[in-house]
Design an enzyme around this catalytic site. Structure first.
Site, PDB file in Angstrom:
ATOM      1  N   PRO A  88       0.980  -1.060  -0.122  1.00  0.00           N
ATOM      2  CG  PRO A  88      -1.104  -1.401   1.789  1.00  0.00           C
ATOM      3  CD  PRO A  88       0.332  -2.591   1.161  1.00  0.00           C
ATOM      4  CD  GLU A 115      -1.761  -6.655   9.790  1.00  0.00           C
ATOM      5  OE1 GLU A 115      -2.486  -7.706  10.015  1.00  0.00           O
ATOM      6  OE2 GLU A 115      -1.766  -5.202   9.695  1.00  0.00           O
ATOM      7  NE  ARG A 152      -4.294  -1.693 -22.427  1.00  0.00           N
ATOM      8  CZ  ARG A 152      -4.030  -0.189 -23.086  1.00  0.00           C
ATOM      9  NH1 ARG A 152      -3.025   0.314 -22.414  1.00  0.00           N
ATOM     10  NH2 ARG A 152      -4.971   0.193 -23.686  1.00  0.00           N
ATOM     11  CG  ASP A 167      -4.869   3.357 -24.084  1.00  0.00           C
ATOM     12  OD1 ASP A 167      -5.745   3.337 -23.310  1.00  0.00           O
ATOM     13  OD2 ASP A 167      -3.662   3.027 -23.019  1.00  0.00           O
TER      14      ASP A 167
HETATM   15  C1  LIG Z   1      -1.229  -6.095   0.708  1.00  0.00           C
HETATM   16  O1  LIG Z   1      -1.320  -4.948  -0.018  1.00  0.00           O
HETATM   17  C2  LIG Z   1      -2.201  -4.049  -0.416  1.00  0.00           C
HETATM   18  O2  LIG Z   1      -2.674  -4.117   0.143  1.00  0.00           O
HETATM   19  C3  LIG Z   1      -1.794  -2.930  -1.339  1.00  0.00           C
HETATM   20  C4  LIG Z   1      -0.986  -3.428  -2.749  1.00  0.00           C
HETATM   21  C5  LIG Z   1      -0.686  -2.359  -3.276  1.00  0.00           C
HETATM   22  N1  LIG Z   1      -1.670  -1.040  -3.480  1.00  0.00           N
HETATM   23  C6  LIG Z   1      -2.200  -1.243  -2.093  1.00  0.00           C
HETATM   24  N2  LIG Z   1      -3.051  -0.009  -2.826  1.00  0.00           N
HETATM   25  C7  LIG Z   1      -2.984  -2.303  -1.402  1.00  0.00           C
END
Ligand SMILES: COC(=O)c1ccnc(N)c1
Length: 238
Positions: A88, A115, A152, A167
């Site tokens: 994330p 986690e 793609r 695109d």
């Molecule tokens: C566990 O991975 C995630 O929650 C993740 C991975 C890549 N981008 C995200 N926005 C979340």
């Protein structure tokens, strides 16, 4: 291109790799995607892939050993892969990164989970990649988003290169123009006359104007950026 995916939930990729443009690209041999279950690289009876975090705290962390074993096994021969970890908090994925990654001969995508992964796994990783500012239950969907956007772009995967050219985001990052198909009128909504005219020059300039207008409305910063770089023609600036 070859992509190896490391995940604890390989089943999530089944439909993605069988259907549509991606499915055809794989079945035709244009690209190779192999999904590996991290559990297959454990050595204990219970095939443990995660453990509690040192220092306490909620949830589980993916252990380093199975991932390193998978990496060692999969990189014994052939080109070393460019390794992504879906996280994330990684670098924000965008079209520019998709273009850059599509030029790599081989990728490996480690799907984050729980986690997160043990920090030492990051010694294998070239790029931590996020698909946006939100947390998911796992990095598998982000891995599919990244693979879709990258594959793609591989020559021959999208039948008609024209659709790639038109695109969104590919012409200097401008948003795409509106598309219509038959019928010419549907529930009182008509297709713009110019598109029925067969006048290719007029159609081209109408599409360019629509693309600029949509970009100015929704993503003014893209226009400002192009202006600053002198990438808009005099006509486009009018
Ligand atoms: C566990 O991975 C995630 O929650 C993740 C991975 C890549 N981008 C995200 N926005 C979340």
């Amino acid at each position: 291109m070859r992509i190896d995916v490391l995940t604890v939930l390989p089943g999530l990729f089944d439909c993605f790799l069988k259907e549509g443009v991606i499915g055809k690209a794989i079945s035709s041999g244009k690209v190779e995607v192999k999904v590996h279950n991290i559990r297959d690289f454990t050595t204990d009876k219970h095939r443990v892939v995660d453990d509690v975090p040192y220092g306490g705290g909620p949830g589980m962390v993916l252990k380093p050993e199975p991932i390193f074993r998978a990496y060692d096994e999969l990189t014994k021969e052939g080109e070393k892969p460019y390794v992504l970890l879906t996280e994330p908090w990684g670098e924000k994925f965008n079209q520019e990164m998709a273009v850059e990654l599509s030029k790599k001969p081989r990728l490996m995508i480690i799907c984050g989970r729980y986690e997160g992964v043990d920090e030492r796994v990051k010694s294998l990783v070239d790029r931590e990649v996020s698909i946006g500012d939100y947390v998911l239950t796992g990095g598998e969907l982000p891995a599919m988003v990244i693979m879709d956007a990258v594959l793609r772009l591989i020559p021959g995967v999208l039948g008609n290169l024209e659709s790639l050219r038109a695109d969104s985001f590919s012409d200097r990052g401008l948003l795409g123009y509106p598309n219509y198909t038959r019928p010419a009128e549907f529930r009182g909504m008509k297709v713009p006359e110019v598109l029925l005219s067969g006048h290719h020059k007029k159609i081209e300039s109408w599409r360019k104007e629509q693309s600029l207008r949509k970009t100015l409305e929704r993503r003014p910063e893209i226009i400002e950026n192009l202006k600053r770089k002198g990438l808009l023609t005099k006509e486009e600036l009018e």
